[in-house]
Design a protein around this motif. Structure first.
Motif, PDB file in Angstrom:
ATOM      1  N   VAL A   1      47.483  -2.190 -64.786  1.00  0.00           N
ATOM      2  CA  VAL A   1      47.934  -2.272 -66.181  1.00  0.00           C
ATOM      3  C   VAL A   1      49.333  -2.875 -66.260  1.00  0.00           C
ATOM      4  N   LEU A   2      50.213  -2.453 -65.334  1.00  0.00           N
ATOM      5  CA  LEU A   2      51.573  -2.972 -65.336  1.00  0.00           C
ATOM      6  C   LEU A   2      51.583  -4.478 -65.059  1.00  0.00           C
ATOM      7  N   ILE A   3      50.804  -4.892 -64.065  1.00  0.00           N
ATOM      8  CA  ILE A   3      50.748  -6.323 -63.741  1.00  0.00           C
ATOM      9  C   ILE A   3      50.175  -7.108 -64.911  1.00  0.00           C
ATOM     10  N   PHE A   4      49.132  -6.550 -65.546  1.00  0.00           N
ATOM     11  CA  PHE A   4      48.548  -7.235 -66.695  1.00  0.00           C
ATOM     12  C   PHE A   4      49.574  -7.384 -67.819  1.00  0.00           C
ATOM     13  N   ALA A   5      50.352  -6.298 -68.048  1.00  0.00           N
ATOM     14  CA  ALA A   5      51.368  -6.362 -69.111  1.00  0.00           C
ATOM     15  C   ALA A   5      52.423  -7.413 -68.794  1.00  0.00           C
ATOM     16  N   LEU A   6      52.821  -7.472 -67.509  1.00  0.00           N
ATOM     17  CA  LEU A   6      53.825  -8.460 -67.124  1.00  0.00           C
ATOM     18  C   LEU A   6      53.314  -9.887 -67.293  1.00  0.00           C
ATOM     19  N   PHE A   7      52.023 -10.086 -66.978  1.00  0.00           N
ATOM     20  CA  PHE A   7      51.475 -11.433 -67.015  1.00  0.00           C
ATOM     21  C   PHE A   7      51.078 -11.865 -68.425  1.00  0.00           C
ATOM     22  N   PHE A   8      50.530 -10.939 -69.213  1.00  0.00           N
ATOM     23  CA  PHE A   8      49.926 -11.342 -70.477  1.00  0.00           C
ATOM     24  C   PHE A   8      50.666 -10.850 -71.715  1.00  0.00           C
ATOM     25  N   ALA A   9      51.427  -9.750 -71.597  1.00  0.00           N
ATOM     26  CA  ALA A   9      52.169  -9.276 -72.758  1.00  0.00           C
ATOM     27  C   ALA A   9      53.544  -9.930 -72.822  1.00  0.00           C
ATOM     28  N   VAL A  10      54.236  -9.949 -71.693  1.00  0.00           N
ATOM     29  CA  VAL A  10      55.556 -10.594 -71.660  1.00  0.00           C
ATOM     30  C   VAL A  10      55.403 -12.105 -71.773  1.00  0.00           C
TER      31      VAL A  10
ATOM     32  N   THR B   1      38.039  -7.887 -74.891  1.00  0.00           N
ATOM     33  CA  THR B   1      39.479  -8.135 -74.844  1.00  0.00           C
ATOM     34  C   THR B   1      39.821  -8.862 -73.540  1.00  0.00           C
ATOM     35  N   ILE B   2      41.031  -9.360 -73.477  1.00  0.00           N
ATOM     36  CA  ILE B   2      41.468 -10.028 -72.247  1.00  0.00           C
ATOM     37  C   ILE B   2      41.581  -9.029 -71.104  1.00  0.00           C
ATOM     38  N   PHE B   3      42.051  -7.807 -71.426  1.00  0.00           N
ATOM     39  CA  PHE B   3      42.199  -6.798 -70.377  1.00  0.00           C
ATOM     40  C   PHE B   3      40.855  -6.460 -69.740  1.00  0.00           C
TER      41      PHE B   3
END
Length: 325
Positions: free
Chosen positions: A21-30, A79-81
């Motif tokens: 989840v953290l990696i996904f947030a770094l790659f796709f949310a930020v 969703t993308i996730f």
């Protein structure tokens, strides 16, 4: 031990979920899919239609975590996730931007990476421990002082110097081995000699100093003084007692990196043209292929957790007093 391993595996599940989840947030949310599209297509002269087409071709036109336009469970699965991050728990990494299957590329490229990383790890470990034992044996002498100075000097030199210097001296001047490239089978040997040698030499400084510190700390303990008081030779004390008792901290640093050997070396593979996972990751970063980078980061996190588990298990093999519970 089996119960401990099962419990550690269960502990690893929420850790992997959190990491994913953290990696996904770094790659796709930020770094939003719109930013990815602009980086991939070019900042100048990019139109909203081109961005929308790029996102639709890669499935990035969906919401990140929750799709309010869908119905029922599809609100979370469409969703993308769900399409990008969840399949990674089953080691299904999807397709790269060029359409190639990432899992297949990993299975193909992991062997060249292991061909470089395993010899560097094994030979480097033996060389570093040997040099550290020699320095510990001649502690507080000119040999020890000269060895420490040499190690500090080798640590101070950039790894790029060893690579470029080795290529210039061995390949350009002496013409002993090819300067770069890779072939399968026995022909791979001539392409691996130089990168393995460079990898071992570049790690001697830091590795020898680390193991020398471990051995010197062990040599100051009571059981070593007791062994000397019994009249044992210094070499016997060093190799039979100090080396065996120093294996736990050595294993802590060594076993944990074994699973990550699959990931290869980013710099070595790139400079020597070895088609492993390290050069695969560097090429993905250079080409801004976020699907590959995301997959490699998740795979590296999984392998590191496996390494920590192997480290705990290896403790019981080195020191029978340790019980896993």
């Amino acid at each position: 031990m089996l119960a401990y391993v099962i419990r550690r595996v269960l502990y690893a599940i929420p850790i992997l979920i959190g990491v994913n989840v953290l990696i996904f947030a770094l790659f796709f949310a930020v770094n939003t899919p719109d930013d990815m599209a602009r980086l991939h297509l070019g900042v100048k002269h990019v139109t909203p239609e081109a961005i929308a087409k790029w996102k639709a071709e890669r499935g990035y036109d969906k919401p990140l975590f929750f799709n309010p336009q869908a119905q029922g469970l599809a609100r979370f699965t469409d969703t993308i996730f769900a399409s990008r991050a969840v399949p990674m728990f089953a080691f299904r990494f999807g397709a790269a931007d060029d359409g190639r299957d990432i899992s297949r590329e990993i299975r193909t490229r992991m062997w060249p990476s292991l061909a470089v990383a395993v010899p560097v790890f094994v030979i480097g470990l033996l060389v570093n421990i040997t040099f550290a034992l020699i320095l510990a044996f001649f502690r507080a002498t000119y040999v020890d002082a000269a060895g420490v100075v040499l190690c500090v000097a080798m640590m101070s030199i950039s790894g790029l110097f060893y690579i470029i210097g080795g290529q210039f001296l061995v390949s350009k001047l002496l013409h002993l081995v090819p300067i770069s490239g890779y072939q399968d089978g026995l022909d791979a040997f001539k392409f691996l000699v130089l990168p393995v040698t460079v990898g071992v030499i570049s790690g001697i400084g830091s590795g020898t100093r680390w193991y020398r510190t471990i051995f010197l700390e062990e040599m100051g303990k009571d059981y070593v003084r007791t062994a000397r008081a019994k009249g044992l030779a210094e070499s016997v004390v060093l190799f039979r007692h100090v080396l065996s008792n120093g294996m736990i901290p050595i294993l802590t640093g060594a076993v944990v990196v074994i699973p990550t050997l699959f990931m290869g070396s980013l710099i070595l593979e790139s400079f020597f043209g070895i088609p492993g996972l390290g050069s695969y990751t560097i090429d993905a970063i250079r080409q801004q292929d976020f699907a590959i980078v995301h997959a490699m980061v998740c795979l590296g996190s999984f392998l590191y957790i496996v390494g920590l588990l192997l480290t705990d298990i290896s403790y019981t093999l080195v020191d029978p007093r340790i019980r896993l519970s």
